[in-house]
Motif scaffolding. Structure first.
Motif, mmCIF file in Angstrom:
data_model
loop_
_atom_site.group_PDB
_atom_site.id
_atom_site.type_symbol
_atom_site.label_atom_id
_atom_site.label_comp_id
_atom_site.label_asym_id
_atom_site.label_seq_id
_atom_site.Cartn_x
_atom_site.Cartn_y
_atom_site.Cartn_z
ATOM 1 N N LEU A 48 3.416 3.773 8.403
ATOM 2 C CA LEU A 48 4.584 4.544 7.974
ATOM 3 C C LEU A 48 4.515 4.911 6.502
ATOM 4 N N LYS A 49 3.657 4.209 5.755
ATOM 5 C CA LYS A 49 3.663 4.417 4.307
ATOM 6 C C LYS A 49 2.933 5.670 3.849
ATOM 7 N N GLY A 50 2.057 6.191 4.709
ATOM 8 C CA GLY A 50 1.171 7.251 4.234
ATOM 9 C C GLY A 50 1.677 8.669 4.386
ATOM 10 N N THR A 51 2.793 8.846 5.132
ATOM 11 C CA THR A 51 3.261 10.203 5.400
ATOM 12 C C THR A 51 4.779 10.260 5.252
ATOM 13 N N ALA A 52 5.307 11.450 4.995
ATOM 14 C CA ALA A 52 6.758 11.614 4.850
ATOM 15 C C ALA A 52 7.347 11.962 6.222
ATOM 16 N N PRO A 53 8.151 11.054 6.806
ATOM 17 C CA PRO A 53 8.565 11.192 8.205
ATOM 18 C C PRO A 53 9.438 12.407 8.513
ATOM 19 N N ASN A 89 3.300 17.921 5.183
ATOM 20 C CA ASN A 89 2.608 16.740 4.683
ATOM 21 C C ASN A 89 1.197 17.097 4.228
ATOM 22 N N ARG A 138 -0.183 8.875 13.123
ATOM 23 C CA ARG A 138 0.193 8.970 11.706
ATOM 24 C C ARG A 138 -0.932 8.468 10.819
ATOM 25 N N HIS A 174 -5.880 6.474 -0.663
ATOM 26 C CA HIS A 174 -5.409 5.116 -0.422
ATOM 27 C C HIS A 174 -4.685 5.059 0.919
ATOM 28 N N HIS A 193 6.070 5.642 -1.207
ATOM 29 C CA HIS A 193 4.678 5.182 -1.186
ATOM 30 C C HIS A 193 3.718 6.356 -1.099
ATOM 31 N N MET A 194 4.075 7.286 -0.191
ATOM 32 C CA MET A 194 3.194 8.425 0.012
ATOM 33 C C MET A 194 3.083 9.255 -1.264
ATOM 34 N N PHE A 207 -2.704 2.518 3.641
ATOM 35 C CA PHE A 207 -2.083 1.198 3.727
ATOM 36 C C PHE A 207 -2.160 0.670 5.153
ATOM 37 N N ASP A 265 11.693 11.118 0.552
ATOM 38 C CA ASP A 265 11.383 10.742 1.930
ATOM 39 C C ASP A 265 10.478 9.521 2.016
ATOM 40 N N ASN A 266 9.458 9.472 1.192
ATOM 41 C CA ASN A 266 8.532 8.342 1.247
ATOM 42 C C ASN A 266 7.878 8.124 -0.109
#
Ligand SMILES: Nc1ncnc2c1ncn2[C@@H]1O[C@H](COP(=O)(O)OP(=O)(O)OP(=O)(O)O)[C@@H](O)[C@H]1O
Ligand SMILES: [Mg+2]
Lengths: 267, 317
Positions: free
Chosen positions: A90-95, A102, A156, A84, B176-177, A86, B173-174
């Motif tokens: 910013l939603k798809g990975t842990a910053p 990741n 990203r 999935h 959504h991810m 988006f 951390d996230n």
């Protein structure tokens, strides 16, 4: 591969905010199908994806993925076989975690045993991640120890795409995944998407606001409005269709103009 | 330095710093990593001390440490259960458990508000008899707590780099991810809080044996102190790998104890100590923000072209 059978969803039922976001939606995708979805703002495109990924349970209907009825499966169980992406990169990975970490998380899907919980990223996996990153041609393979937060939106999103497809998913859901990127980066990510999908014959649903892409990518086009699929075209009929025809069809079926604040009519 | 600090003051500050650093490490997991303010910390610290003290009293000082950790895990599990399965907001879950623990702790101590261990063997008294050397007599306590903290620190940074640890870190951390990548965030929160509370309780148990007593109010204010240590640590070490950050937290805790010792040296009356702590905490927590702000002012004064009238709109964030 994916069968959605008369699915409905109402948010906040019985309140003033009641909203029927999905209204008796049915859809069936064969293995390797690649369908694009266009529709007005609030048509229910993202909601349809969320119903498939399980961020809520639908009120009515069934969702069957690869032969398994997943209507009441938990979200984290489904996401083992669903990719999935988006709109928001910013939603798809842990910053605050590194590129390598990741990717290791995405690769967790591949492992079925619980023993893997206490294992660390192996050198073999690192090599594999490195090789995959080099395919992106963005120089990320030399930055594997850097936190993802330092990457640009396009980088990203490319990484997220890689992570979502690292273990080939049964279905890939792309929710305007290039909309927040600048045109050049968007093209690059899109080309990468097409390449990965074609190479591995991944079944895919892609929301887009670009009418040209809606007709040129994949083999089917869906139009949504008011929580329903109002128009559905594939095969030869689709090949003959122009953007204007598509907009006309929408007007006829939905009884109004396609109204989307991000819409792109030209290439 | 030596005029203000005698060796023994330094030493005891280090000892306490190491012991309390376990609580700071617990908050490192719950607050920094999982992004949850776990307010059950105070009660859990006392729980660890109480359970540890009772097991020590019965003659098993080593077992006491593990028993305390077990109790901490239970407490953490309940806090996690309330927020992940019962829909209680995380701050409330902590407060509820903290309140309940008061009674539990009193009960554990045999319905008395304090227990003393003067007649019992502790890990410290047992270790003291092992070696006969004059230097050892003054340093053995520090050696023990240092060893424990280092082992825990190494284990913790190893753990946070395993797949389970990575999943816990991603959960904070996230969100959504995590939901999109086959990780069950509820399970990760539960594991994280269990580990964190085990550390908090262990700290309580060690402190109990260190000062040979346990008091029902021992944990009061612990969460603020640990938070200050954590933030001091993160400010001085900054970003980096997990091991580096864990070491930073331990150093932060020691530094905090030095500051308190300094305050005591300057003849701050004992009653004022809580106020001093609160001030230190407030300064430590606001420090990163103030640093950022001063950077802004410096940048502005170095840039003569700026329009002063825009000041309000600029600073407001
Ligand atoms: N979790 C939710 N709670 C309440 N209402 C929701 C929720 N999610 C979506 N909706 C509503 O459902 C409708 C469909 O939203 P959705 O996000 O699916 O639209 P969309 O087709 O993706 O639109 P866009 O093109 O703007 O992204 C909207 O009216 C939205 O407000
Ligand atoms: Mg949407």
């Amino acid at each position: 591969m994916l069968v959605i059978d008369s699915v409905s969803k109402t948010f906040n039922p019985g309140t003033v905010n009641e909203k029927k976001a999905l209204d008796n939606v049915s859809l069936s995708l064969a293995d390797g199908d690649f369908a694009t979805i266009v529709g007005s703002n609030g048509a229910g495109k993202s909601t349809l994806f969320n119903a498939i990924t399980g961020s809520f349970y639908v009120d009515e209907g069934r969702i069957i993925l690869g032969g398994d009825d997943i209507t009441y499966c938990k979200e984290h169980t489904r996401s083992k076989v669903i990719g999935h992406l988006f709109q928001d990169p910013l939603k798809g990975t842990a910053p605050h975690m590194t590129i390598e970490e990741n990717m290791a998380l995405a690769y967790l899907r591949a492992s079925t045993s619980r023993h893997a919980y206490f294992s660390r990223i192996s050198a073999k996996e690192k090599a594999k991640f490195r090789e995959q990153l080099s395919l992106l041609d963005m120089g990320l393979e030399d930055r594997m120890k850097q936190p993802v937060g330092l990457l640009s939106g396009g980088q990203r999103q490319a990484l997220t795409l890689l992570m979502a497809t690292m273990v080939t998913p049964r279905i890939l859901l792309l929710d305007e995944h290039t909309a927040a990127l600048d045109p050049a980066t968007a093209d690059k990510v899109l080309a990468l998407t097409e390449k990965i999908i074609a190479e591995r014959n991944i079944t895919c649903l892609m929301v887009t606001h670009n009418m040209h892409q809606a007709l040129s990518l994949g083999n089917r086009t869906l139009m949504m409005d008011g929580g329903r699929i109002v128009f559905h075209v594939s095969g030869d009929e689709r090949k003959k269709l122009s953007i204007d025809d598509l907009l006309d069809q929408f007007r006829i079926r939905a009884g109004k103009q396609l109204d989307n604040d991000r819409i792109l009519l030209s290439k | 330095m030596s005029a203000i600090f005698t060796l023994s003051i330094l030493q005891s500050a280090l000892e306490l710093g190491c012991i309390y650093s376990l609580v700071a490490l617990a908050l490192f997991i719950s607050f920094s990593i999982l992004n949850i303010a776990d307010l059950s910390t105070d009660g859990c610290f006392t729980l660890g001390c109480a359970v540890g003290a009772m097991v020590t009293l019965s003659g098993h000082p080593y077992l006491a440490l593990f028993a305390a950790m077990g109790a901490g895990i239970c407490s953490g599990f309940i806090t996690a259960f309330l927020q992940t399965r019962m829909g209680v907001p995380s701050i409330l879950a902590g407060i509820i458990v903290n309140t309940g623990l008061y009674t539990v702790n009193i009960a554990v101590m045999g319905f008395s508000s304090n227990v003393n261990l003067f007649a019992s063997d502790t890990i410290f008294s047992l270790a003291k008899d092992k070696v006969q050397a004059s230097w050892y007599d003054s340093w053995y306590k520090l050696l023990i707590v240092l060893a424990i903290v280092l082992v825990i620190g190494i284990l913790l940074s190893w753990f946070l780099n395993t797949r389970l640890g990575l999943s816990i870190r991603a959960t904070g951390d996230n969100e959504h991810m995590v939901r999109a990548s086959s990780i069950n965030p509820l399970f990760m929160i539960t594991v994280g809080l269990c580990v964190a509370n085990a550390l908090t309780a262990l700290s309580g148990a060690i402190l109990g044996q260190y000062q040979k007593s346990c008091d029902i109010n021992l944990g009061t204010g612990m969460v603020t102190i640990a938070l200050a240590s954590l933030i001091i640590g993160e400010t001085i070490i900054g970003k980096g790998g997990m091991f580096q950050r864990v070491i930073g937290v331990i150093l932060g805790s020691c530094l905090y104890r030095f500051i308190v010792a300094l305050a005591l040296r300057l003849n701050v009356p004992a009653e004022a100590l809580k106020l001093v702590s609160a001030i230190i905490v407030a300064i430590a927590i606001s420090f990163p923000y103030l640093k950022e702000k001063s950077r802004f002012y410096k940048m502005r004064s170095n840039n003569p072209g700026i329009n002063r009238k825009e000041e309000n709109t600029n600073v407001s964030h």
